[in-house]
Design a protein around this motif. Structure first.
Motif, PDB file in Angstrom:
ATOM      1  N   THR A  13      69.474 -15.301  23.873  1.00 18.80           N
ATOM      2  CA  THR A  13      69.853 -15.371  25.274  1.00 18.80           C
ATOM      3  C   THR A  13      68.869 -14.483  26.019  1.00 18.80           C
ATOM      4  OG1 THR A  13      71.262 -13.461  25.057  1.00 18.80           O
ATOM      5  CG2 THR A  13      72.285 -15.603  24.686  1.00 18.80           C
ATOM      6  N   LEU A  14      68.884 -14.599  27.345  1.00 13.93           N
ATOM      7  CA  LEU A  14      67.976 -13.770  28.132  1.00 13.93           C
ATOM      8  C   LEU A  14      68.194 -12.295  27.805  1.00 13.93           C
ATOM      9  CD1 LEU A  14      65.888 -14.813  29.949  1.00 13.93           C
ATOM     10  CD2 LEU A  14      67.362 -14.375  31.929  1.00 13.93           C
ATOM     11  N   LYS A  15      69.486 -11.987  27.638  1.00 15.70           N
ATOM     12  CA  LYS A  15      69.819 -10.576  27.394  1.00 15.70           C
ATOM     13  C   LYS A  15      69.296 -10.122  26.032  1.00 15.70           C
ATOM     14  CE  LYS A  15      73.593  -7.348  27.928  1.00 15.70           C
ATOM     15  NZ  LYS A  15      74.436  -7.202  26.742  1.00 15.70           N
ATOM     16  N   SER A  16      69.553 -10.951  25.022  1.00 16.52           N
ATOM     17  CA  SER A  16      69.123 -10.526  23.691  1.00 16.52           C
ATOM     18  C   SER A  16      67.606 -10.507  23.590  1.00 16.52           C
ATOM     19  CB  SER A  16      69.710 -11.448  22.621  1.00 16.52           C
ATOM     20  OG  SER A  16      69.105 -12.719  22.699  1.00 16.52           O
ATOM     21  N   PHE A  17      66.954 -11.390  24.376  1.00 17.27           N
ATOM     22  CA  PHE A  17      65.494 -11.422  24.324  1.00 17.27           C
ATOM     23  C   PHE A  17      64.903 -10.128  24.859  1.00 17.27           C
ATOM     24  CE2 PHE A  17      61.313 -12.421  26.109  1.00 17.27           C
ATOM     25  CZ  PHE A  17      60.699 -12.921  24.963  1.00 17.27           C
ATOM     26  N   PHE A  18      65.527  -9.616  25.922  1.00 15.01           N
ATOM     27  CA  PHE A  18      64.938  -8.430  26.539  1.00 15.01           C
ATOM     28  C   PHE A  18      65.513  -7.124  26.012  1.00 15.01           C
ATOM     29  CE2 PHE A  18      63.619 -11.539  29.743  1.00 15.01           C
ATOM     30  CZ  PHE A  18      62.275 -11.215  29.787  1.00 15.01           C
ATOM     31  N   SER A  19      66.423  -7.197  25.052  1.00 16.65           N
ATOM     32  CA  SER A  19      66.985  -5.934  24.592  1.00 16.65           C
ATOM     33  C   SER A  19      66.285  -5.462  23.323  1.00 16.65           C
ATOM     34  CB  SER A  19      68.488  -6.086  24.346  1.00 16.65           C
ATOM     35  OG  SER A  19      68.705  -7.193  23.541  1.00 16.65           O
ATOM     36  N   PHE A  20      65.974  -4.177  23.327  1.00 12.16           N
ATOM     37  CA  PHE A  20      65.398  -3.573  22.138  1.00 12.16           C
ATOM     38  C   PHE A  20      65.927  -2.157  22.033  1.00 12.16           C
ATOM     39  CE2 PHE A  20      62.419  -3.301  25.681  1.00 12.16           C
ATOM     40  CZ  PHE A  20      62.244  -1.929  25.801  1.00 12.16           C
ATOM     41  N   GLU A  21      65.743  -1.585  20.886  1.00 19.42           N
ATOM     42  CA  GLU A  21      66.244  -0.245  20.636  1.00 19.42           C
ATOM     43  C   GLU A  21      65.507   0.765  21.521  1.00 19.42           C
ATOM     44  OE1 GLU A  21      66.755   2.451  16.762  1.00 19.42           O
ATOM     45  OE2 GLU A  21      66.125   0.383  16.401  1.00 19.42           O
ATOM     46  N   PHE A  22      66.237   1.649  22.184  1.00 18.86           N
ATOM     47  CA  PHE A  22      65.580   2.564  23.114  1.00 18.86           C
ATOM     48  C   PHE A  22      65.015   3.794  22.424  1.00 18.86           C
ATOM     49  CE2 PHE A  22      67.667  -0.012  26.269  1.00 18.86           C
ATOM     50  CZ  PHE A  22      66.695  -0.086  27.250  1.00 18.86           C
ATOM     51  N   THR A  23      64.062   3.588  21.571  1.00 19.57           N
ATOM     52  CA  THR A  23      63.379   4.743  20.998  1.00 19.57           C
ATOM     53  C   THR A  23      62.180   5.052  21.885  1.00 19.57           C
ATOM     54  OG1 THR A  23      61.962   3.329  19.681  1.00 19.57           O
ATOM     55  CG2 THR A  23      63.999   4.059  18.647  1.00 19.57           C
ATOM     56  N   THR A  24      61.664   6.280  21.757  1.00 15.18           N
ATOM     57  CA  THR A  24      60.529   6.660  22.595  1.00 15.18           C
ATOM     58  C   THR A  24      59.372   5.682  22.385  1.00 15.18           C
ATOM     59  OG1 THR A  24      61.202   8.855  21.933  1.00 15.18           O
ATOM     60  CG2 THR A  24      59.253   8.703  23.339  1.00 15.18           C
ATOM     61  N   ALA A  25      59.080   5.394  21.104  1.00 15.13           N
ATOM     62  CA  ALA A  25      57.942   4.526  20.807  1.00 15.13           C
ATOM     63  C   ALA A  25      58.107   3.167  21.476  1.00 15.13           C
ATOM     64  CB  ALA A  25      57.800   4.356  19.301  1.00 15.13           C
ATOM     65  N   ASN A  26      59.309   2.598  21.360  1.00 19.15           N
ATOM     66  CA  ASN A  26      59.542   1.275  21.946  1.00 19.15           C
ATOM     67  C   ASN A  26      59.366   1.295  23.459  1.00 19.15           C
ATOM     68  OD1 ASN A  26      60.003   0.064  19.560  1.00 19.15           O
ATOM     69  ND2 ASN A  26      62.233  -0.005  19.730  1.00 19.15           N
ATOM     70  N   VAL A  27      59.948   2.331  24.096  1.00 19.05           N
ATOM     71  CA  VAL A  27      59.881   2.381  25.555  1.00 19.05           C
ATOM     72  C   VAL A  27      58.440   2.574  26.011  1.00 19.05           C
ATOM     73  CG1 VAL A  27      60.592   3.681  27.596  1.00 19.05           C
ATOM     74  CG2 VAL A  27      62.248   3.206  25.775  1.00 19.05           C
ATOM     75  N   VAL A  28      57.712   3.445  25.314  1.00 23.94           N
ATOM     76  CA  VAL A  28      56.310   3.661  25.686  1.00 23.94           C
ATOM     77  C   VAL A  28      55.536   2.347  25.527  1.00 23.94           C
ATOM     78  CG1 VAL A  28      54.158   4.801  24.995  1.00 23.94           C
ATOM     79  CG2 VAL A  28      56.271   6.116  25.181  1.00 23.94           C
ATOM     80  N   MET A  29      55.745   1.681  24.402  1.00 31.96           N
ATOM     81  CA  MET A  29      55.050   0.422  24.151  1.00 31.96           C
ATOM     82  C   MET A  29      55.383  -0.599  25.233  1.00 31.96           C
ATOM     83  SD  MET A  29      52.948  -0.844  22.104  1.00 31.96           S
ATOM     84  CE  MET A  29      52.662  -1.250  20.425  1.00 31.96           C
TER      85      MET A  29
END
Ligand code: SF4
Ligand code: SF4
Ligand code: SF4
Lengths: 397, 187
Positions: A13-29
């Motif tokens: 779904t749109l939501k699952s597509f845009f959701s990822f784990e909020f780790t520092t590395a992920n957010v920076v990337m």
């Protein structure tokens, strides 16, 4: 008819597509990718408005950063394709786990490469038409372009069958993609190697070196992809694979260093004009010494030697410097080829003579080129969301 | 069909640049595109002042060499660059994709991007403006005040250029590359 039966994919779904784990590395990337792609689109906008005048290219330095970046991406693609075929085409056990992830990477890299070159070639649509209507069969660019088109077709089919667990056809198209990819890639080397007017580039070195450095690039990218995928906590079969990969990479780097030493020695020996002087200029430049040699070859090589190939984590980090080095290899390849003035008399009167042709990329060129890295990351993110890129446990035995 | 070439009695060149101007006018070269399609090279004089070598003080007018074995043609992926019936190396702007590979391949820096058509262009011995109308002159040759330029058919033994190439010593540029240039410098 259900698409999922033909090409199994993970429903999002749109939501699952845009959701990822909020780790520092992920957010920076995430933020870096957004910034890069924004820069790319801005750069493309300026290019569409101003044409080549938005770039730093000149008459005597007609190829610039975008060509280098195109080479960078297609080298990455071919490299991933070659490395992955070690496993599922040639059946080397440890490499079998990388199939899908590497091939998806190869597809993404070549697509991004094409999207970069589209903003360098003046008339990309016309290219497609006249490539077919009036093929220039003596042109390395014609062969390179045509073969890369076929290569893309084959590796897409290869991924399709890998994803369907159809081993017979994925091997067939894997082999086809490999053979055509090797041909295409050595032709890209020949685009430079065939230039009789440019003694520093002319000869068989580039076609061979392109294949070798593609394999080095593929290895670096695999370290990066797996380091990111498992966040440095590798399951045993992945660890085994990375140890083997490190040994292969060590060997490849040794050969690459050997190649470079002899290329430079033969270029300098005898002091031939337009070859020896260009080689000396290259040898004394920071691009080469720091970029290519230190970052691209020596740091990763030293880590492999000192850890006997067991420092998988360190090698993931070293692969970042490795890829920076690979970038400089591509940049220098394009730049060094054009260093010598073809008609030195022409410039003496109005301008101060520069010993070599000079070129500085503009901000727009940097935006499109580096921005494309963000595009590659985003496409990879999407592919990872839609497809199951991990190996099945039975594949690892 | 003819096989056109040009002999340059370069020691008579006075660097007046009438040829550059005439070429720009004739072929619509845009302002700022100096030394793109045709140029006059200025070698440095030999010796140290005041002992300068007058003999070395000559100019080097040049342009596309109309190679018989043209690297620019060989590398063109769409055959936009071709040899016409007169042996002149030409570019068809309809087919040129602006890959600029030919600019890399030309050993004489003779090609440039024409900003009007956004394709690569070069000297074509005034094929579009003169040869096509049956004239056998070029703009640069017709305008040269000191008669540096001799233009004509190399296949015709009676043409002025054939005669002068028989009678006088001459050299061409970078012949070791096998390009077989059709620009001859008379010594
Ligand atoms: S001088 Fe250059 S542009 Fe002219 S025919 Fe030769 S290679 Fe082509
Ligand atoms: S720029 Fe045009 S003429 Fe030159 S090689 Fe490319 S397509 Fe051919
Ligand atoms: S017109 Fe003649 S004399 Fe004047 S610069 Fe040209 S070649 Fe030389």
């Amino acid at each position: 008819m259900n698409l999922n039966n033909i090409l199994p994919y993970k429903k999002q779904t749109l939501k699952s597509f845009f959701s990822f784990e909020f780790t520092t590395a992920n957010v920076v990337m995430f933020l870096v990718s957004i910034a890069l792609v924004t820069a790319m689109f801005y750069g493309i906008g300026v290019y569409l408005a101003e044409g080549h005048h938005a770039y730093g290219v000149t008459r005597d330095h007609a190829w610039g950063l975008l060509i280098a970046m195109y080479v960078f991406f297609v080298v990455s693609s071919t490299g991933l394709c070659i490395m992955s075929s070690i496993g599922h085409v040639f059946n080397i056990e440890a490499f079998k786990i990388i199939g899908k992830r590497a091939i998806v990477g190869a597809i993404i890299m070549i697509l991004v490469g094409f999207s970069v070159i589209a903003f360098e070639i003046g008339h990309p649509v016309r290219m497609v038409i006249y490539n077919i209507l009036t093929p220039g069969l003596t042109s390395a660019i014609w062969w390179m372009g045509t073969l890369y088109g076929m290569y893309l077709f084959f590796i897409i089919l290869e991924f399709f069958f890998l994803n369907n667990n159809n081993h017979k056809y994925s091997t067939i198209f894997g082999l086809a993609g490999l053979v055509v990819g090797l041909a295409a890639h050595s032709n890209l080397g020949a685009v430079f190697g065939f230039l009789v007017a440019r003694p520093f580039a002319n000869g068989p070195f580039f076609p061979l070196y392109f294949i070798l450095s593609a394999m080095v690039t593929g290895s670096y990218l695999l370290f990066l992809m797996y380091g990111w995928r498992y966040k440095m906590k590798f399951p045993p079969e992945v660890e085994t694979f990375l140890y083997t990969l490190a040994k292969v990479l060590g060997l490849l780097l040794a050969v690459l260093i050997f190649f470079e030493i002899w290329r430079m020695l033969t270029a300098i020996y005898g002091n031939m004009p337009e070859r020896a002087d260009v080689a000396m200029h290259t040898l004394t430049s920071a691009n080469f010494l720091v970029g290519e040699v230190l970052l691209g070859m020596l740091i990763p090589f030293a880590i492999i030697i000192y850890s006997k190939g067991k420092a998988a984590k360190a090698l993931v980090y070293a692969s970042i410097t490795g890829m920076v080095g690979i970038f400089w290899m591509r940049y220098d390849l394009v730049h060094d080829t054009q260093l010598a003035h073809m008609m030195p008399l022409k410039i003496k009167e109005y301008a101060v003579t520069t010993p070599f042709v000079e070129y500085t990329p503009t901000l727009v060129e940097w935006m499109i080129s580096l921005g494309a890295l963000g595009l590659a990351v985003m496409m990879y993110y999407a592919a990872d969301k839609f497809f199951d890129l991990d190996h099945k446990s039975e594949e690892s035995h | 069909m003819a096989r056109y070439g040009m002999a340059l009695d370069y020691k008579s060149c006075i660097n007046c640049k009438a040829c550059e101007s005439a070429c720009k006018e004739e072929n619509g070269i845009l302002l700022g595109a100096d030394k793109h399609r045709i140029w006059v090279g200025v070698p440095e004089m030999e010796g140290i002042f005041p002992n300068l070598s007058i003999g070395s003080s000559s100019y080097a007018p040049s342009q596309c060499q109309q190679c018989d074995n043209a690297p620019c043609q060989e590398v063109c992926p769409t055959n936009a660059t071709y040899y016409d019936d007169n042996g002149v190396v030409r570019v068809n702007p309809e087919q040129c994709i602006l890959c600029t590979y030919c600019m890399q391949a030309c050993p004489y820096d003779a090609r440039y991007i024409d900003d009007r058509t956004m394709t690569v262009d070069k000297c074509n011995f005034c094929s579009d403006t003169r040869l096509i109308n049956g004239e056998t002159t070029t703009a640069c040759q017709a305008t040269c005040p000191t008669k540096v330029r001799i233009f004509g058919d190399l296949d015709d033994p009676n043409s002025e250029i054939s005669q002068v190439l028989r009678d006088r010593e001459h050299y061409s540029l970078k012949t070791h590359l096998g390009t077989k240039p059709k620009l001859y410098y008379l010594t």
